[in-house]
Design an enzyme around this catalytic site. Structure first.
Site, mmCIF file in Angstrom:
data_model
loop_
_atom_site.group_PDB
_atom_site.id
_atom_site.type_symbol
_atom_site.label_atom_id
_atom_site.label_comp_id
_atom_site.label_asym_id
_atom_site.label_seq_id
_atom_site.Cartn_x
_atom_site.Cartn_y
_atom_site.Cartn_z
ATOM 1 N N SER A 176 35.155 38.971 48.331
ATOM 2 C CA SER A 176 36.060 38.260 47.422
ATOM 3 C C SER A 176 37.540 38.406 47.774
ATOM 4 O O SER A 176 38.378 37.781 47.121
ATOM 5 C CB SER A 176 35.830 38.718 45.978
ATOM 6 O OG SER A 176 34.684 38.099 45.453
ATOM 7 N N LYS A 191 39.349 35.199 48.141
ATOM 8 C CA LYS A 191 40.001 34.468 47.060
ATOM 9 C C LYS A 191 41.527 34.514 47.152
ATOM 10 O O LYS A 191 42.205 33.725 46.473
ATOM 11 C CB LYS A 191 39.531 35.004 45.702
ATOM 12 C CG LYS A 191 38.057 34.703 45.409
ATOM 13 C CD LYS A 191 37.662 35.156 44.009
ATOM 14 C CE LYS A 191 36.226 34.783 43.665
ATOM 15 N NZ LYS A 191 35.228 35.652 44.311
ATOM 16 N N SER A 238 37.549 37.864 39.316
ATOM 17 C CA SER A 238 36.921 37.363 40.541
ATOM 18 C C SER A 238 35.794 36.386 40.241
ATOM 19 O O SER A 238 34.764 36.350 40.935
ATOM 20 C CB SER A 238 36.392 38.525 41.400
ATOM 21 O OG SER A 238 36.210 38.137 42.735
ATOM 22 N N LYS A 282 43.463 42.316 45.578
ATOM 23 C CA LYS A 282 42.128 41.734 45.477
ATOM 24 C C LYS A 282 41.061 42.627 46.096
ATOM 25 O O LYS A 282 41.203 43.081 47.226
ATOM 26 C CB LYS A 282 42.096 40.362 46.161
ATOM 27 C CG LYS A 282 40.871 39.550 45.793
ATOM 28 C CD LYS A 282 40.954 39.062 44.357
ATOM 29 C CE LYS A 282 39.626 38.578 43.814
ATOM 30 N NZ LYS A 282 38.687 39.686 43.518
#
Length: 448
Positions: A68, A71, A132, A257
């Site tokens: 993730s 992202k 997320s 993140k």
């Protein structure tokens, strides 16, 4: 016997002190320091967020699954679309069957979305950046590009534009394509997963933070609620547990993140600011939450303990013995030059003397004798001041423009008017007779 014990105590004391000092203040150098922190991560990097200067790296060029952390690119494209006026925070969008199906899978990180409801960009973005949420991410991709396939093309194009080198984007979320129920973007394989090197992940974070610093407004929220007051109310704890009040809290952390898949392991792109210094960290392929955040803490501790921002030269700096340039055909025979802006750099404590200012003059502006020709205007750029590091290793930056951040223009400090025709005429005559006299004197000396 007492003396021997004292000697042994002193010996072991100094051994311990030496070990401690070596750990806290290791030898000079930047990018070569790849083993000093004993990280469990497969790959890692530590970077100054202002200049992109690399302070530490471990196997940072190898492309690995990003999960993730992908992202961050989706966030970049959303924020770019907002800033370009392509979409707005209060704009609403519907939910496709594909997005609906993904969002209902709570074994993945998700907030449940309804196919018969319109959601605004802000709530979808917040669920993506904080929790997320994968369905929300694909919904935003479809809004911006029409389809996730088109959005993935945008991701790869933006990666090239930002100077990433070892990467591959196959979807907008960081999931393995096999989790997309056969809806993986066209041109990608069913088993593929997004890839980036630690260096490229840091580079993406560097551009995200510098181009759209507002990303931290959302990334720094430790906990939020999706659709509060409705039947779809969903708690959204931030997966970045290094934020204040969370279980691995670290002072100054406000982003960025996390990512977790079977292939990627536990990875994390973090950022923290202390005393005006912001650092970016990336750890990839760790085994659990403890290693993910523990390795990040090691990187941040190392950066904040060993480095400090120092001004190398102030605004208006003049290098010794290069304070002026000669001028021909002017009312003055020389003009002063100086740098236009101060230059600071994040450096190891105690290494300031290893940074030397160097002035390079643009020879295309000079006569064959190395002089400027009047008239000369104040503020004319005549060269560049750069910083040379004389330590054991060279400075390495994330981007090709990194060096430009420790450069300054060198300009003239005053106007030099051109002499009038009579003065130039008399100077020419004087020069003519001076040449005759010099030649005659040389000839006479040759007779004796």
């Amino acid at each position: 016997m007492v003396k021997e014990r004292n000697k042994s105590f002193i010996f072991y004391f100094f051994v311990a002190l030496t070990f401690m000092m070596t750990s806290l203040f290791p030898s000079s150098g930047y990018a070569a320091e790849s083993n000093i922190l004993d990280l469990e991560a497969k790959s890692a990097i530590l970077v100054d967020a202002k200049t992109g200067l690399i302070l530490y790296e471990k196997d940072a060029e190898t492309a690995l699954p990003t999960a993730s952390m992908t992202k961050m690119m989706s966030e970049y494209l959303v924020l770019e679309a907002i800033n370009n006026g392509k979409i707005s925070w209060d704009q609403e969008t519907g939910i496709s069957e594909y997005v609906y199906k993904i969002s209902q899978n709570r074994s993945l990180s998700n907030v449940p979305l309804r196919s018969d409801y319109q959601y605004n960009v802000k709530e979808l973005y917040e669920s993506m950046a904080i929790y997320s949420a994968n369905g929300s991410t694909i919904a935003l991709a479809e809004l911006i590009a029409g389809s996730e396939t088109n959005f993935v093309k945008m991701m790869n194009e933006k990666a090239a534009e930002l100077g990433l080198e070892n990467y591959k984007f196959v979807n907008s979320t960081g999931l393995n394509n096999q989790d997309l129920y056969g809806n993986h973007p066209d041109g990608t394989g069913a088993e593929e997963e997004n890839l980036m090197s630690a260096k490229d992940t840091a580079k993406l974070a560097f551009h995200l933070l510098n181009d759209y610093p507002e990303v931290l407004d959302t990334a720094s929220i430790p906990k939020s609620v999706f659709r509060d007051g409705t039947d779809d109310r969903t708690e959204m704890p931030n997966w970045n547990w290094m934020l204040p009040t969370l279980s691995f809290a670290y002072e100054g952390v406000d982003g960025l993140k996390t990512g977790t898949t079977d292939l990627a392991g536990y990875c994390f792109t973090g950022t923290a600011e202390k005393n005006g210094v912001r650092l970016i960290t990336v750890v990839m392929k760790t085994n659990n939450y403890q290693e993910r955040f523990g390795n990040t803490k090691k990187l941040l501790d190392y950066g904040f303990s060993n480095y400090e921002m120092q001004e190398i030269v102030p605004e208006g700096f003049q290098v010794k013995e290069q304070e002026t340039l000669p001028v021909v055909k002017g009312k003055d025979k020389e003009v002063e030059i100086e740098s236009t802006n101060a230059i600071s750099i994040l450096m190891k404590r105690g290494e300031k003397e290893l940074y030397q200012p160097v002035v390079t003059i643009d020879e295309k502006l000079l006569t064959t004798e190395g002089a400027l020709t009047a008239p000369v205007e104040k503020g004319t750029k005549v060269g560049t001041l750069t910083i040379e590091y004389t330590g054991e290793n060279t400075l390495k930056f994330l981007t090709e423009k990194g060096d430009d951040l420790i450069k300054s223009d060198v300009v003239t400090t005053s106007n030099i008017e051109k002499s009038n025709w009579f003065v130039l005429f008399m100077q020419a005559i004087g020069g003519f007779f001076a040449d005759i006299w010099t030649n005659a004197a040389d000839g006479i000396k040759g007779l004796f």
